[in-house]
Design an enzyme around this catalytic site. Structure first.
Site, PDB file in Angstrom:
ATOM      1  N   ASP A 129      -2.615 -17.563 -68.267  1.00  0.00           N
ATOM      2  CA  ASP A 129      -1.430 -17.521 -67.414  1.00  0.00           C
ATOM      3  C   ASP A 129      -0.546 -18.737 -67.667  1.00  0.00           C
ATOM      4  OD1 ASP A 129       0.303 -17.043 -65.215  1.00  0.00           O
ATOM      5  OD2 ASP A 129      -1.344 -16.194 -64.076  1.00  0.00           O
ATOM      6  N   ASP A 130       0.753 -18.503 -67.883  1.00  0.00           N
ATOM      7  CA  ASP A 130       1.742 -19.591 -67.969  1.00  0.00           C
ATOM      8  C   ASP A 130       1.548 -20.491 -69.190  1.00  0.00           C
ATOM      9  OD1 ASP A 130       2.633 -18.624 -65.578  1.00  0.00           O
ATOM     10  OD2 ASP A 130       2.277 -20.434 -64.411  1.00  0.00           O
ATOM     11  N   CYS A 173       4.596 -13.304 -63.737  1.00  0.00           N
ATOM     12  CA  CYS A 173       3.228 -12.784 -63.864  1.00  0.00           C
ATOM     13  C   CYS A 173       3.073 -11.287 -63.602  1.00  0.00           C
ATOM     14  CB  CYS A 173       2.299 -13.548 -62.925  1.00  0.00           C
ATOM     15  SG  CYS A 173       2.273 -15.326 -63.178  1.00  0.00           S
ATOM     16  N   HIS A 202      -2.049  -8.448 -61.920  1.00  0.00           N
ATOM     17  CA  HIS A 202      -1.734  -9.406 -60.873  1.00  0.00           C
ATOM     18  C   HIS A 202      -2.424  -8.962 -59.588  1.00  0.00           C
ATOM     19  CE1 HIS A 202       0.589 -11.937 -58.122  1.00  0.00           C
ATOM     20  NE2 HIS A 202       0.868 -12.662 -59.175  1.00  0.00           N
ATOM     21  N   ASP A 251       0.483 -14.296 -70.501  1.00  0.00           N
ATOM     22  CA  ASP A 251       1.382 -13.292 -69.929  1.00  0.00           C
ATOM     23  C   ASP A 251       2.852 -13.649 -70.102  1.00  0.00           C
ATOM     24  OD1 ASP A 251       1.245 -15.400 -68.111  1.00  0.00           O
ATOM     25  OD2 ASP A 251       0.865 -14.140 -66.353  1.00  0.00           O
ATOM     26  N   HIS A 252       3.167 -14.912 -70.301  1.00  0.00           N
ATOM     27  CA  HIS A 252       4.530 -15.378 -70.573  1.00  0.00           C
ATOM     28  C   HIS A 252       4.453 -16.854 -70.905  1.00  0.00           C
ATOM     29  CE1 HIS A 252       4.067 -16.882 -66.531  1.00  0.00           C
ATOM     30  NE2 HIS A 252       3.914 -15.634 -66.088  1.00  0.00           N
TER      31      HIS A 252
END
Length: 655
Positions: free
Chosen positions: A143-144, A183, A239, A447-448
């Protein structure tokens, strides 16, 4: 309790045959003690389920999750995105977006209501035996995480020894992009294999399984399950609550159990709380974000955990222990000659998501904060339209984070990345111990991306390269071009067909077409470039009609997309990033939204990446000047505008 369950069963049976004409309502105040059944327009009270009411005002929540039979109120189920009812505990959990916020006794009359949808799905897709020689899949989603790693991306200042070793055995995609840099919507996209305009998920109140979107779509893990795989998962994959119950039982095998972070056993400080010392207690932190930062750039927060007992409560360790135990246990290689079911094991690692609360030893891997470099450019691009910027609390384009705090924050993020890397090492070691590494496809991605002060940004939620670009490292040792680097533009929405193709199962999941391009051909042809573009988008809920800056509170305040009035579509091609901020009606199509290309644009951006050849891992140097208005770029703007709009129109929703 038995009588209550019996009464509920009778009501469910009654509702299945109730006519759908006219709305019958409960004689109860809105959002109290009331369930309304969406398909039959009939409702009953929680407190008296045998008494069907037909008068008064009943609850009405827009987000409905059509659960397949035999779901009932005994399940720990979040129906929609607002509530969860547990008969055994006689309690109601109130969901306000991402996480449970209140638990009340229904007898008090404060239990928030939602809709119960009757069984409306077709029979499950029959499970067929896995193809001969089908490969296992280990899917690690973090994540992130921006592609600022030592392994495969040449950023030696970030310490990721386990990913370094993994990248040397893998194909590293240097230009992978998410479809929306936040997310829940991103995960709805790549886990369903459809773009955000098809899932209609732009915030934290919708999900692709809704009755009016993709209740019949086959998800990524579900496709493997339908093709004979044992599908297991733990941690943050979907999520939380989007779709409810992490899409169980559609996506996951019965053996999966309740292994996700919304289980009661997960510690509170694992999720999306305030962070830093507020979660763990400042007495357990060697360093925590300064108080001044809480008011200035919230929710940026961290804690260098210096207490072993507190460290043991960090949820990431619990998550990884679940996964590695399975790899060394039930998933380990069978004796020679004994048939074995292939597995699809997905592991969601939360870090480096905020708060950056990780053991102090990972902070110690880095110099003191005063020696940490700042972002190469901490100011917004010249000529950037206001709508392109996303403020972090009171840190805006005009009020950047002070350098002293920026260095500390960047160090804390890097510590969280190294913490995540340590768990990747544990997972890969367990895979080796299982004896099944040689026939297991391993996919590592985020995810990004994330911005650490570049352009004055401190989160994701933009269409800049740093928000959309993600690390993607894939190991498929049986392929010809298994090790190296690819500069092909690929997308997370392409994970679904790519993983199916590389594992050796069919790439067509159901009658609803997937929208991502498979990047599996890159493993057979080192020169493969694929479609040559990646499309991302991000919504805006402007504070003013002039679309000055994104208003996050408005964007996430409603269970539907009512406040979204602008959509930014961004096309990444070789040498350029082109973005149009278009008028968008979030109330159209029943709250799913619709873009209006006939209205004047809120902004246009064009960034020149042509000088990035040979320097593809420079994270900041190529989006500092918006050149959309330059006369010499008139032709490329027209060409990219036409291409972008054609791609946007080519979605499941518009077919």
């Amino acid at each position: 309790m038995t009588m209550l369950l019996h009464s509920i069963s009778m009501i469910l049976a009654f509702l299945t045959v109730t006519a759908s004409s006219g709305l019958l309502t409960c004689n109860s105040s809105p959002l109290t003690n009331c369930i309304t059944c969406d398909n039959t327009q009939t409702c009953f009270e929680i407190a008296a389920p045998s008494h069907v009411k037909t008068q008064g005002e009943c609850c009405s929540l827009a987000s409905v999750y059509p659960l397949p039979f035999p779901y009932s109120l005994t399940d720990r189920t979040s129906v929609g995105t607002m509530w969860s009812w547990n008969v055994d505990k006689e309690s109601c959990t109130i969901f306000m977006g991402n996480t449970p916020s209140t638990v009340t006794d229904p007898s008090s009359g404060n239990c928030v209501a939602g809709r119960l949808s009757l069984p409306s799905l077709p029979p499950p897709t029959p499970i067929v035996p896995a193809p001969e020689n089908a490969k296992n899949v280990l899917f690690i989603m973090v994540d992130d995480l921006r592609p600022e790693l030592s392994g495969g991306y040449d950023h030696s200042e970030v310490k990721t020894p386990n990913l370094d070793a993994f990248a040397k055995e893998s194909l590293v995609f240097e230009q992978a992009h998410c479809q929306i840099a936040v997310c829940g919507p991103s995960r709805s996209s790549f886990m369903s294999g459809r773009r955000p305009d098809s899932t209609t998920v732009y915030n934290f109140f919708r999900h692709f399984r809704q009755a009016d979107v993709g209740q019949n779509w086959t998800s990524l893990p579900q496709h493997f399950k339908n093709n004979g795989y044992l599908t297991l998962g733990s941690g943050k994959l979907y999520h939380p609550n989007q779709p409810p119950m992490y899409d169980s039982p559609l996506s996951w095998s019965e053996e999966n159990g309740d292994l996700f972070e919304n289980d009661d056993s997960w510690p509170d400080n694992y999720g999306h709380g305030p962070g830093g010392g507020e979660d763990l207690g400042k007495e357990n932190c060697g360093e925590v974000q300064p108080d001044e930062l809480n008011d200035l750039c919230s929710p940026i927060a961290w804690c260098a955990v210096n207490n072993t007992e507190a460290e043991n409560t960090l949820g990431e360790a619990i998550n990884v222990e679940v996964a590695t135990s399975r790899l060394r246990g039930e998933l380990k290689a069978a004796p020679d000659g004994e048939a074995q079911q292939p597995f699809f094991l997905a592991i969601g690692l939360h870090k480096p998501h905020l708060p950056w609360s990780v053991p102090e030893r990972f902070f110690d891997m880095y110099p003191e904060a005063e020696d940490i470099p700042l972002a190469a450019n901490k100011y917004p691009p010249e000529g950037m339209p206001d709508v392109a910027f996303n403020p972090t609390g009171n840190c805006t384009a005009d009020t950047p984070m002070p350098d002293e705090y920026a260095r500390k924050a960047r160090r804390a993020y890097m510590a969280a990345v190294s913490y995540m890397d340590s768990f990747v090492g544990s997972i890969l070691e367990a895979l080796e111990d299982s004896g099944r590494a040689s026939d297991t496809l391993v996919v590592f991605a985020s995810d990004h991306g994330w911005q650490l002060g570049e352009h004055g940004e401190w989160q994701k939620m933009t269409n800049f390269d740093l928000a959309t670009r993600v690390p993607l490292i894939v190991r498929a040792p049986w392929k010809e071009n298994a090790v190296g680097r690819s500069d092909a533009l690929v997308e997370l929405v392409g994970l679904f067909p790519s993983m199916a193709e590389l594992a050796g199962i069919p790439t067509v999941a159901d009658e609803h077409p997937l929208e991502g391009e498979s990047f599996a051909p890159a493993f057979d042809d080192s020169e493969w470039q694929g479609q040559g573009w990646a499309l991302s988008q991000y919504p805006r809920a402007p504070k003013t009609t002039a679309a000055k800056q994104n208003d996050d509170k408005s964007l996430s305040a409603d269970p539907v997309n009512d406040n979204i009035t602008v959509m930014g579509y961004s096309l990444r091609v070789e040498g350029w990033r082109y973005t149009e901020w278009a008028s968008f009606d979030g109330t159209a199509n029943g709250g799913k939204g619709k873009v209006d290309w006939t209205a004047p644009l809120y902004g246009v951006e064009l960034y020149d990446h042509s000088d990035a050849v040979g320097d593809i891992n420079d994270l900041d140097a190529h989006e500092n000047v918006n050149v959309a208005e330059s006369p010499e770029n008139k032709g490329i703007v027209a060409e990219l505008s036409k291409q972008l709009r054609e791609i946007v129109a080519d979605s499941v929703r518009s077919k």
